[in-house]
Write a protein that holds these residues in place. Sequence first.
Motif, PDB file in Angstrom:
ATOM      1  N   UNK A 119      34.136  48.821  42.459  1.00 49.34           N
ATOM      2  CA  UNK A 119      33.157  47.778  41.900  1.00 49.34           C
ATOM      3  C   UNK A 119      33.489  47.181  40.599  1.00 49.34           C
ATOM      4  N   UNK A 120      33.743  45.998  40.610  1.00 56.64           N
ATOM      5  CA  UNK A 120      34.185  45.371  39.339  1.00 56.64           C
ATOM      6  C   UNK A 120      33.250  44.221  38.782  1.00 56.64           C
ATOM      7  N   UNK A 121      33.023  44.509  37.575  1.00 53.26           N
ATOM      8  CA  UNK A 121      32.057  43.430  36.873  1.00 53.26           C
ATOM      9  C   UNK A 121      33.063  42.827  35.869  1.00 53.26           C
ATOM     10  N   UNK A 122      32.971  41.380  36.043  1.00 51.71           N
ATOM     11  CA  UNK A 122      33.846  40.530  35.168  1.00 51.71           C
ATOM     12  C   UNK A 122      33.286  39.478  34.399  1.00 51.71           C
ATOM     13  N   UNK A 123      33.336  39.396  33.290  1.00 54.61           N
ATOM     14  CA  UNK A 123      32.452  38.537  32.559  1.00 54.61           C
ATOM     15  C   UNK A 123      33.508  37.437  31.717  1.00 54.61           C
TER      16      UNK A 123
END
Length: 125
Positions: A119-123
């Motif tokens: 699960x990736x969170x990219x900002x």
Amino acid sequence: MTKIVSKPNCGNSPKMEFLKEFNIAFAKGNVEFITGNVTDEIVWNIIGNKKIEGKEKFTEELEKMKSEKVSELIIDQILSHGKEGAASGTIKMQNGKEYAFSDFYKFKGAKGAKIRSITSYVIGI
């Protein structure tokens, strides 16, 4: 050439060292290493963007990403416990864009290194 900065000391944890190498492989576009270390049923959920299911689709996505070259990877933190792990840091692209990321991993088993979900969170920063 990709500059790698890894702040965590992973020396006494094989799984943390593996996650460090896995993130470096992403930054360098090493599709062979990445796909060799995930299950056939891999699920990659990029929050707010897309969900990729199965090794074939996962590999296709990695091949598309290879065209975007990373100039620097900074790994700030790596955690591991049992069947789960996490890594966070920043990536600087050759085109000047920068991203902060947090990836959460679930492994096939507590002892095995094969990843079954990410699960990736990219900002953008």
